[in-house]
Design a protein around this motif. Structure first.
Motif, PDB file in Angstrom:
ATOM      1  N   HIS A  54      -6.264   1.901  -8.224  1.00  0.00           N
ATOM      2  CA  HIS A  54      -6.154   0.641  -7.491  1.00  0.00           C
ATOM      3  C   HIS A  54      -7.207  -0.296  -8.079  1.00  0.00           C
ATOM      4  CE1 HIS A  54      -3.410   2.531  -4.729  1.00  0.00           C
ATOM      5  NE2 HIS A  54      -3.316   1.425  -4.002  1.00  0.00           N
ATOM      6  N   GLU A  64      -8.762  -4.868   1.096  1.00  0.00           N
ATOM      7  CA  GLU A  64      -7.756  -3.807   0.922  1.00  0.00           C
ATOM      8  C   GLU A  64      -6.359  -4.419   0.801  1.00  0.00           C
ATOM      9  OE1 GLU A  64      -7.547  -0.212   0.784  1.00  0.00           O
ATOM     10  OE2 GLU A  64      -9.571  -0.538   0.064  1.00  0.00           O
ATOM     11  N   TRP A  65      -6.116  -5.462   1.599  1.00  0.00           N
ATOM     12  CA  TRP A  65      -4.827  -6.162   1.560  1.00  0.00           C
ATOM     13  C   TRP A  65      -5.098  -7.664   1.441  1.00  0.00           C
ATOM     14  CZ3 TRP A  65      -0.741  -4.332   5.739  1.00  0.00           C
ATOM     15  CH2 TRP A  65      -0.336  -3.030   5.469  1.00  0.00           C
ATOM     16  N   HIS A 103      -0.119  -5.636  -6.297  1.00  0.00           N
ATOM     17  CA  HIS A 103      -0.271  -5.129  -4.925  1.00  0.00           C
ATOM     18  C   HIS A 103       0.305  -6.181  -3.971  1.00  0.00           C
ATOM     19  CE1 HIS A 103      -2.558  -3.121  -1.543  1.00  0.00           C
ATOM     20  NE2 HIS A 103      -2.076  -2.084  -2.208  1.00  0.00           N
ATOM     21  N   HIS A 104       0.082  -5.982  -2.661  1.00  0.00           N
ATOM     22  CA  HIS A 104       0.738  -6.852  -1.673  1.00  0.00           C
ATOM     23  C   HIS A 104       0.370  -8.338  -1.835  1.00  0.00           C
ATOM     24  CE1 HIS A 104       1.445  -2.918  -0.213  1.00  0.00           C
ATOM     25  NE2 HIS A 104       0.501  -2.843   0.691  1.00  0.00           N
ATOM     26  N   TYR A 149       2.908   0.937 -10.231  1.00  0.00           N
ATOM     27  CA  TYR A 149       3.065   0.631  -8.802  1.00  0.00           C
ATOM     28  C   TYR A 149       3.405  -0.854  -8.751  1.00  0.00           C
ATOM     29  CZ  TYR A 149       0.988  -0.352  -4.048  1.00  0.00           C
ATOM     30  OH  TYR A 149       0.724  -0.738  -2.756  1.00  0.00           O
ATOM     31  N   TRP A 187       6.459   3.508  -8.662  1.00  0.00           N
ATOM     32  CA  TRP A 187       5.922   3.737  -7.306  1.00  0.00           C
ATOM     33  C   TRP A 187       6.201   2.519  -6.416  1.00  0.00           C
ATOM     34  CZ3 TRP A 187       2.702   3.770  -3.055  1.00  0.00           C
ATOM     35  CH2 TRP A 187       2.210   5.012  -2.619  1.00  0.00           C
ATOM     36  N   ASP A 189       5.887   0.965  -2.692  1.00  0.00           N
ATOM     37  CA  ASP A 189       5.151   1.127  -1.441  1.00  0.00           C
ATOM     38  C   ASP A 189       6.031   0.865  -0.228  1.00  0.00           C
ATOM     39  OD1 ASP A 189       2.017   1.231  -0.822  1.00  0.00           O
ATOM     40  OD2 ASP A 189       3.089   0.120   0.724  1.00  0.00           O
ATOM     41  N   ALA A 191       4.817  -0.409   2.688  1.00  0.00           N
ATOM     42  CA  ALA A 191       4.334  -1.517   3.532  1.00  0.00           C
ATOM     43  C   ALA A 191       5.103  -2.781   3.155  1.00  0.00           C
ATOM     44  CB  ALA A 191       2.836  -1.715   3.322  1.00  0.00           C
ATOM     45  N   GLU A 245      -2.286   9.858   4.274  1.00  0.00           N
ATOM     46  CA  GLU A 245      -3.080   9.455   3.109  1.00  0.00           C
ATOM     47  C   GLU A 245      -4.417  10.198   3.084  1.00  0.00           C
ATOM     48  OE1 GLU A 245      -3.112   5.174   3.456  1.00  0.00           O
ATOM     49  OE2 GLU A 245      -1.163   5.005   2.450  1.00  0.00           O
ATOM     50  N   ASP A 288      -0.780  11.350  -1.946  1.00  0.00           N
ATOM     51  CA  ASP A 288      -1.650  10.283  -2.442  1.00  0.00           C
ATOM     52  C   ASP A 288      -2.856  10.154  -1.525  1.00  0.00           C
ATOM     53  OD1 ASP A 288       0.098   9.299  -0.429  1.00  0.00           O
ATOM     54  OD2 ASP A 288      -0.330   7.233  -1.016  1.00  0.00           O
ATOM     55  N   TRP A 295      -8.784   2.305  -0.799  1.00  0.00           N
ATOM     56  CA  TRP A 295      -7.985   2.400  -2.032  1.00  0.00           C
ATOM     57  C   TRP A 295      -8.629   1.550  -3.120  1.00  0.00           C
ATOM     58  CZ3 TRP A 295      -4.436   6.030  -2.485  1.00  0.00           C
ATOM     59  CH2 TRP A 295      -3.842   6.538  -1.331  1.00  0.00           C
TER      60      TRP A 295
END
Ligand code: FUL
Length: 489
Positions: A54, A64-65, A103-104, A149, A187, A189, A191, A245, A288, A295
């Motif tokens: 990550h 994280e997000w 990522h998100h 990912y 990968w 996700d 979410a 997780e 994971d 992460w």
């Protein structure tokens, strides 16, 4: 098998080459119990341990997000070195690396032609860098598999939640699967949807997780572009989430799953952690877990890197419970795997090596309650994943007894099913022979790719493994008895 050591060795030497030429014949005589893995899943099963990385915008915002309103200018690693990542992973004994390409928050580590929200507008390498290229090159150099990912949820993109976004998402996926060589795992996700920036709308966008992404067509595209790649999501199609997780697979872990009744992001997916004995598709679990609490890298967690004993516990409870271990390394703001991670990863690698290099079962007398015609006990310890031992169909409680020529200290037992013939074992017991007395030290359920049993270190005269229930006659490809070093913390 004869008791004399030299004779069993001789028999094994004769059987190994024989077994290789017999494989197709042998498979023909034992009916597979479906579902069974396809060849790409089988290749994946052998990897067992590989890295998640990550590293993205969140690394620089200490999040994280990310919300999606970050600026490319914030992405600026000073000493980014993907070769260091690959070297660390290689020395750790890992077989590949999966990177958070997006990522998100939507920021892309490659200069995608479909968005401005990427490294091309960052100060890193004056916008000329392509981290995905650098990592895929480093993986190739170090003999590692390379995986991506790509977050389906995108809190930056203005179209997220609308049909247009799916085209964008697939365009990005096509770039990743076309321009960077072989990809071993894709990968996705679970979410999906919530509040975000969404091009300035700053609102909440919920999606119908089951239908919005039109997964069947995305999967088709992955199959066309990278046929060997296995696809991960909560629900497969090729590999499924282990359901937590924390790094722990379920004691009972069936690889079969009623796959068509599940979907990525379904709210109660945890209840599928055990899989289903009568499942219709082969969808094994992947475990994971991050080596730190987060992460992503957070400097305040520098002293919270998981200890050797915790990592060992995770290894036994993932790889040793019919799963694979996807261990996350949060690359830091410099762009390097932090020293504290490197130290503990190396300790784990040394521990695994010290444990599994010497199989105490080699050249020792093995007795079985039955052996189907054309097979032999020697196949269990020939360290060849393509050969296997088979009990007779009428043997209701097949057992394998290893009697050691001289007492040996041991604390770990390993056994593997031969996956091309399906997952069969429903329950088993494991006993040790100490001073002439058999003692049951473990009772378990499924086995699958690998079962690792840990027990108190003792000088053993032998061990006995008994199948107490199974879907069909027992078929094992490998077993071993080992002595793991003592753990201090
Ligand atoms: C989760 C994500 O929301 C986390 O941020 C992380 O990427 C983890 C591996 O999967 O669902």
């Amino acid at each position: 098998m004869k008791k004399k050591n030299w004779k069993s060795t001789l028999l094994i030497l004769i059987l190994i080459p024989l077994s290789i030429s017999c494989i197709s014949v042998s498979v023909g005589t034992v009916e597979p119990v479906g579902p069974i893995p396809n060849k790409h899943q089988l290749a994946w099963q052998e990897l067992e341990y590989y890295a998640f990385i990550h590293f993205n915008m969140n690394t620089f915002t200490n999040m994280e997000w990310g919300y999606g309103d970050e600026k490319p200018a914030q992405f600026n690693p000073a000493a980014l070195d993907t070769r260091q990542w690959a070297q660390v992973a290689k020395e750790a004994g890992m077989k590949g690396i999966i990177i958070t390409a997006k990522h998100h928050d939507g920021f892309c580590l490659w200069p995608s032609e479909f968005t401005e929200h990427s490294v091309k507008n960052s100060p890193w390498k004056d916008g000329q860098g392509d981290l995905i290229r650098e990592l895929s090159d480093a993986c190739e150099e170090y003999g590692l598999k390379f995986g991506v990912y790509l977050s389906p949820w995108d809190r930056n993109h203005p179209d997220y939640g609308k049909p247009e976004y799916i085209t964008y998402f697939r365009n990005q996926l096509r770039e990743l699967l076309t321009n960077y060589g072989d990809v071993f795992e894709v990968w996705f996700d679970g979410a999906n949807g919530g509040d975000g920036y969404y091009g300035g709308a700053n609102e909440e966008r919920r999606v119908d997780k089951k239908n919005y992404y039109d997964w069947p067509n995305t999967i088709k595209m992955v199959r066309e572009l990278q046929p060997q790649a296995v696809i991960f999501s909560d629900a497969g199609p090729d590999i499924r989430w282990v359901g937590n997780e924390k790094g722990y697979a379920n004691e009972t872990t069936w690889s079969p799953l009623y796959r068509d009744s599940v979907y990525a992001g379904m709210p109660d997916f945890q209840r599928f952690a055990a899989g289903q004995e009568q499942g219709t598709h082969w969808v094994p679990t992947e475990t994971d877990v991050s080596i730190r609490p987060g992460w992503y890298y957070h400097p305040e967690q520098d002293n919270q890197v998981k200890s050797l004993s915790k990592l060992v516990d995770i290894y036994y409870n993932s790889v040793g419970l019919n799963s694979s271990l996807l261990l996350n390394l949060p690359v830091d703001t410099r762009g390097l795997v932090h020293e504290n991670e490197v130290k503990n990863l190396n300790e784990l690698a040394a521990y695994i090596k010290a444990t599994f290099t010497k199989n105490l079962a080699l050249s020792q007398p093995i007795r079985t309650s039955s052996t189907a015609e054309g097979y032999a006990e020697g196949y269990l310890i020939d360290n060849n994943p393509d050969t296997f031992w088979v009990a007779t169909a009428d043997d209701e409680k097949p057992s394998i007894t290893l009697l050691l020529n001289t007492a040996q200290e041991a604390n770990t037992f390993m056994i593997q099913e031969y996956l091309p013939l399906g997952q069969r074992i429903k329950s088993f017991t494991f006993e040790v022979l100490v001073n002439g007395v058999w003692e049951k030290v473990y009772e378990g359920s499924t086995i699958g790719n690998k079962r690792l049993i840990r027990f108190e270190t003792q000088a053993l005269d032998g061990v006995r493994f008994t199948v107490t229930d199974s879907k069909a006659q027992a078929v094992f490809s490998n077993m071993g008895l080992f002595k793991a070093p003592e753990l201090r913390d």
